[in-house]
Each structure stands twice: as C-alpha cells, then as structure tokens.
Design an enzyme around this catalytic site. Structure first.
Site, PDB file in Angstrom:
ATOM      1  N   ASP A   1       0.846  -1.191   0.000  1.00 19.94           N
ATOM      2  CA  ASP A   1       0.000   0.000   0.000  1.00 19.94           C
ATOM      3  C   ASP A   1       0.885   1.246   0.000  1.00 19.94           C
ATOM      4  O   ASP A   1       1.854   1.320   0.749  1.00 19.94           O
ATOM      5  CB  ASP A   1      -0.906   0.006   1.233  1.00 19.94           C
ATOM      6  CG  ASP A   1      -1.882   1.169   1.220  1.00 19.94           C
ATOM      7  OD1 ASP A   1      -2.959   1.017   0.633  1.00 19.94           O
ATOM      8  OD2 ASP A   1      -1.560   2.230   1.802  1.00 19.94           O
TER       9      ASP A   1
ATOM     10  N   ASN B   1      -3.074  13.036  -3.598  1.00 18.12           N
ATOM     11  CA  ASN B   1      -4.168  13.461  -4.474  1.00 18.12           C
ATOM     12  C   ASN B   1      -4.750  14.800  -4.041  1.00 18.12           C
ATOM     13  O   ASN B   1      -5.055  15.662  -4.870  1.00 18.12           O
ATOM     14  CB  ASN B   1      -5.270  12.399  -4.492  1.00 18.12           C
ATOM     15  CG  ASN B   1      -4.928  11.210  -5.373  1.00 18.12           C
ATOM     16  OD1 ASN B   1      -4.174  11.341  -6.340  1.00 18.12           O
ATOM     17  ND2 ASN B   1      -5.467  10.055  -5.044  1.00 18.12           N
TER      18      ASN B   1
ATOM     19  N   HIS C   1      -5.142  14.546  -8.917  1.00 16.07           N
ATOM     20  CA  HIS C   1      -5.178  13.130  -9.310  1.00 16.07           C
ATOM     21  C   HIS C   1      -4.194  12.806 -10.428  1.00 16.07           C
ATOM     22  O   HIS C   1      -3.758  11.657 -10.547  1.00 16.07           O
ATOM     23  CB  HIS C   1      -6.596  12.756  -9.739  1.00 16.07           C
ATOM     24  CG  HIS C   1      -7.564  12.690  -8.601  1.00 16.07           C
ATOM     25  ND1 HIS C   1      -7.663  11.601  -7.761  1.00 16.07           N
ATOM     26  CD2 HIS C   1      -8.458  13.603  -8.133  1.00 16.07           C
ATOM     27  CE1 HIS C   1      -8.592  11.817  -6.856  1.00 16.07           C
ATOM     28  NE2 HIS C   1      -9.090  13.034  -7.051  1.00 16.07           N
TER      29      HIS C   1
ATOM     30  N   ASP D   1      -1.716   9.703 -10.323  1.00 10.92           N
ATOM     31  CA  ASP D   1      -1.499   8.695 -11.363  1.00 10.92           C
ATOM     32  C   ASP D   1      -0.010   8.508 -11.639  1.00 10.92           C
ATOM     33  O   ASP D   1       0.460   7.385 -11.871  1.00 10.92           O
ATOM     34  CB  ASP D   1      -2.209   9.101 -12.649  1.00 10.92           C
ATOM     35  CG  ASP D   1      -3.727   9.024 -12.510  1.00 10.92           C
ATOM     36  OD1 ASP D   1      -4.203   8.404 -11.551  1.00 10.92           O
ATOM     37  OD2 ASP D   1      -4.424   9.593 -13.375  1.00 10.92           O
TER      38      ASP D   1
ATOM     39  N   GLU E   1      -4.605   2.314  -4.492  1.00 11.73           N
ATOM     40  CA  GLU E   1      -3.147   2.414  -4.330  1.00 11.73           C
ATOM     41  C   GLU E   1      -2.541   1.136  -3.785  1.00 11.73           C
ATOM     42  O   GLU E   1      -1.427   1.135  -3.263  1.00 11.73           O
ATOM     43  CB  GLU E   1      -2.801   3.591  -3.412  1.00 11.73           C
ATOM     44  CG  GLU E   1      -3.176   3.423  -1.960  1.00 11.73           C
ATOM     45  CD  GLU E   1      -4.600   3.830  -1.649  1.00 11.73           C
ATOM     46  OE1 GLU E   1      -4.877   4.109  -0.472  1.00 11.73           O
ATOM     47  OE2 GLU E   1      -5.444   3.873  -2.564  1.00 11.73           O
TER      48      GLU E   1
END
Length: 272
Positions: A129, A137, A142, A146, A172
């Site tokens: 994780d 974010n 965002h 990415d 994630e």
C-alpha cells in the site's frame, strides 16, 4: 505482384527471426515465378499458341491466383491474431500502470495455490500500500497521483524477478506473487522493494518548476501454509500484516506469523 505487397506487409508484422526469413524466401520465389511468366510470354511473342501450349499460361494464371490467396489469407490471419492478442492483453492489464489487473491476479493466484498444494511448493504473497496516497491526491491532484502509481509500478517491475508477478489490486494497493520463495527470502525482497521506493523520489514539472515527491510503501508479507490453505486465507493474512505495518508507523515490512489462525478482517467485512 500484388502478392508481393502482402508478403512485404507480413514481413513487417513479424519480428526478426526464422519465420520472417521464410516469408522473404517466399517473396523471392514469387519474383522468380513472375520472371518465368514473362520469359514464357517473350519466348512466344509473335507466334501462334497451340492448344497444348495454352495449358502453360492457364497453369501460370491459376498458380498466381493461388499464391495471391495464400498471401492475403496469411496476412489477414496474422492481423486477426494480433488483434486477439491485443484484446487479451487489455483484458488482463491495468490501463494506467501497465501491470496485471485484479481479474488476472485472482485467476493466477488460484492456479498458484492449487499447484503449490499439489506439488508441495512454496508461495509467498506481498500486499503493498502506498503511504499517504490520499494526501498526494488532495495536495497535487489526481494527475500527480497517477504519476505516483506509474512510478511505483515501474520500480516493482524493475526490482522483481522474472518469475514473480505484480498486479494492481485496487486504488493504491498492489499484490505481488512470489512462487518458490521461502519466508525469509520474501521478507528480504520486500525490504529491497521498500528501500528502492523510498530512495527513488518521483520528479515532475509543476508550474514550470521541477518538483520532487518522496514516496514510501507499507508491505504485508504472508506465506502459503502446507495444510489446506486457500487463496482467500493467504490474501487475508497478507492484508492483516500490511495493516499492522501502517498502524506501526508506515514505511515498513511486517510478516504475518506463519501458523497464526486467520481472524475476520477487511475482506470478510467488505465482501472482497
């Protein structure tokens, strides 16, 4: 001559190797076939054909049609197989990161668990994780999030062995399958992944300025038990270990005790 065009297209579609060379040889034979046809035409130019001699151009004509059909069908078949391969890859690949997706992971994990139980083999799973991903974010947007996912996925692919498999589990989170890997070796590999991610910051341009983000990951490690252990139980233990890593301060690897009973956890509560 039209068949030569399809042979050329086929040669471009194929990678360098024996098959591509054979198609080039076929192209050379077609050229010889064309030369033979025109040679016969020049030989008989200005003379009258007998009924028996008419068989030669007829055979040449239908031979040319046959070669053209073979080349056209071969080219269309190659394009169709290529399209099917692309569709298959898209169905098992995460479109953002380029690694395997959850669908392929579920199928591959089931197969690996059955194979390991049948032949008494080792299997380790890492559940990864990205730490504070929501904060990334919220702070950068965002699109940068990415970039972080792609950045971490690229590191995984570079560090892992060819026999290992990494897939995006959702959001994630990532799952890594380590076949034929004992617990100590899986822990060492997880530590190497963690340290590599920590020491490799993501760099990107923001408002014309080169910006750097340091990313860390939390990893839970679990190994398949020799008894009737399932893929669900294996993922559940790795999930519990990963949550313990996050609870203990993040940016660390936690091993799930090998023979601890599985307690109800996130998968059972969320129906995953």
């Amino acid at each position: 001559m039209i068949a030569l065009l399809f042979v050329r297209k086929l040669a471009k579609e194929l990678p360098k190797g024996r098959t591509r060379n054979w198609w080039k040889i076929l192209g050379g034979l077609i050229v010889l076939f064309i030369c033979g046809y025109f040679s016969f035409y020049l030989m008989k130019l200005g003379t009258q054909y007998s009924s028996s001699e008419m068989l030669v151009p007829v055979i040449f004509f239908f031979g040319a049609i046959f070669v053209l059909l073979v080349c056209v069908l071969a080219y269309r078949t190659t394009c169709e197989l290529k399209r099917i391969f692309v569709l298959e890859q898209e169905s098992i690949t995460d479109p953002l990161t380029g690694i395997f997706n959850r669908r392929h992971l579920d199928r591959r994990l089931q197969e690996e668990v059955l194979r390991c139980h049948r032949y008494n083999l080792l299997l380790a799973v890492l559940l990864v994780d990205i730490d504070h991903f929501k904060k990334v974010n919220d702070t950068w947007g965002h699109q940068v999030g990415d970039l972080v996912l792609k950045h971490v996925s690229r590191i995984f692919v570079e560090v892992l062995r060819q026999t290992d498999m990494v897939a995006r589990f959702g959001g994630e989170e990532f799952v890594i399958l380590l076949p034929h890997t004992p617990e100590t070796e899986s822990y060492s590999l997880a530590e190497r992944l963690r340290k590599t991610v920590e020491s490799t910051p993501l760099q990107f341009m923001s408002d014309g300025t080169l910006t750097e983000i340091r990313v860390t990951i939390s990893i839970g490690s679990a190994c398949l038990l020799p008894e009737s252990d399932s893929a669900f139980d294996l993922l559940e233990r790795a999930d519990k270990a990963m949550y313990r890593a996050k609870h203990d301060g993040r940016n660390r690897v936690v091993r799930c005790p090998g023979h601890s009973p599985v307690q109800p956890g996130r998968y059972q509560h969320e129906g995953r």
